[in-house]
Design an enzyme around this catalytic site. Structure first.
Site, PDB file in Angstrom:
ATOM      1  CB  VAL A   1     -16.550 -53.298  16.875  1.00  0.00           C
ATOM      2  CG1 VAL A   1     -14.876 -53.449  17.343  1.00  0.00           C
ATOM      3  CG2 VAL A   1     -17.518 -53.697  18.067  1.00  0.00           C
ATOM      4  CB  CYS A   2     -16.077 -52.683  11.359  1.00  0.00           C
ATOM      5  SG  CYS A   2     -15.891 -54.352  11.856  1.00  0.00           S
ATOM      6  CB  THR A   3     -18.104 -47.834  12.184  1.00  0.00           C
ATOM      7  OG1 THR A   3     -18.621 -48.501  11.095  1.00  0.00           O
ATOM      8  CG2 THR A   3     -17.954 -46.465  11.957  1.00  0.00           C
TER       9      THR A   3
ATOM     10  CB  ALA B   1     -18.476 -56.201   7.726  1.00  0.00           C
TER      11      ALA B   1
ATOM     12  CG  MET C   1     -11.821 -49.080   9.609  1.00  0.00           C
ATOM     13  SD  MET C   1     -10.315 -49.592   9.133  1.00  0.00           S
ATOM     14  CE  MET C   1      -9.696 -50.671  10.417  1.00  0.00           C
TER      15      MET C   1
END
Length: 166
Positions: A48-50, A43, A53
Site C-alpha cells: 500500500v505504501c508503494t 514503510a 507514493m
C-alpha cells in the site's frame, strides 16, 4: 494529535531529493514552498505504501500546478528511501524519520505488533501553509487505507502557493 489550525511541529531530518542526494531538511526553512504536503507512510517497499507514493508521483503535475510541494515521510533510513525513490521513479523528496521524532511530534505512531514492528508512521497527510499552520489533516488507523488524493489536492489548492494558478 496535531490538528487543523495547529502550528506544524518544526523538524530537521534527512531528506532524499529526487536526484538521490541526501541533505538535512528543516520544515521552517521551506515554508516558502507552501502549501507543503507531508504524506506519512509506514514503510518503503510495502504494497500500500508503494501504491500511495506512486499515486502522488502520478499526480505530481496537479500539485505543481497549484504551487504545492509534496514530501513523503517514513521511518526508513535515507539510503532505503533513496533506493525506494529510484526504483519507483518518485518525483518528490522523501524525509527519513529513523529516530521517530516526526512520528512522535505529529502523534501518528502505530505498531504492527503481530510482526514485531513498532513505532512506524500511521498513514496520514498534513497540509502546511506558508505561516507554518496545519490547514488539512487526515490520519488513518487502518494501514490498508489510502488518503483521498483529491481532498489533499483541494486542501492544497485552497492555499496560495508560489506558483498557484487557480
Amino acid at each position: 494529535m496535531v490538528s487543523v489550525d495547529d502550528t506544524a511541529p518544526d523538524f530537521t531530518a534527512p531528506l532524499t531529493d529526487i536526484d538521490g542526494d541526501i541533505e538535512l531538511f528543516t520544515l521552517s526553512e521551506h515554508l516558502d514552498e507552501a502549501p507543503i504536503v507531508l504524506a506519512f507512510f509506514p514503510a518503503a517497499f510495502t504494497g500500500v505504501c508503494t501504491t500511495e507514493m506512486c499515486t502522488f508521483r502520478d499526480q505530481m503535475a496537479n500539485f505543481e500546478d497549484i504551487g504545492a510541494t509534496v514530501y513523503g515521510v517514513s521511518i526508513d533510513t535515507p539510503f532505503t528511501l533513496s533506493e525506494f525513490a529510484e526504483k519507483n521513479n518518485l518525483n518528490f523528496g522523501l524525509i527519513s524519520d529513523t529516530n521517530r521524532e516526526l512520528v512522535d511530534a505529529y502523534d501518528v505512531e502505530m505498531d504492527f505488533a503481530d510482526l514485531g514492528v513498532n513505532r512506524v508512521a500511521k498513514r496520514s497527510v498534513f497540509v502546511v501553509n506558508g505561516d507554518g499552520e496545519i490547514t488539512y489533516e487526515w490520519v488513518s488507523d487502518d494501514p490498508g487505507v489510502e488518503p483521498d488524493y483529491e481532498a489533499v489536492e483541494a486542501a492544497a489548492a485552497a492555499l496560495e502557493g508560489p506558483a498557484a494558478s487557480v
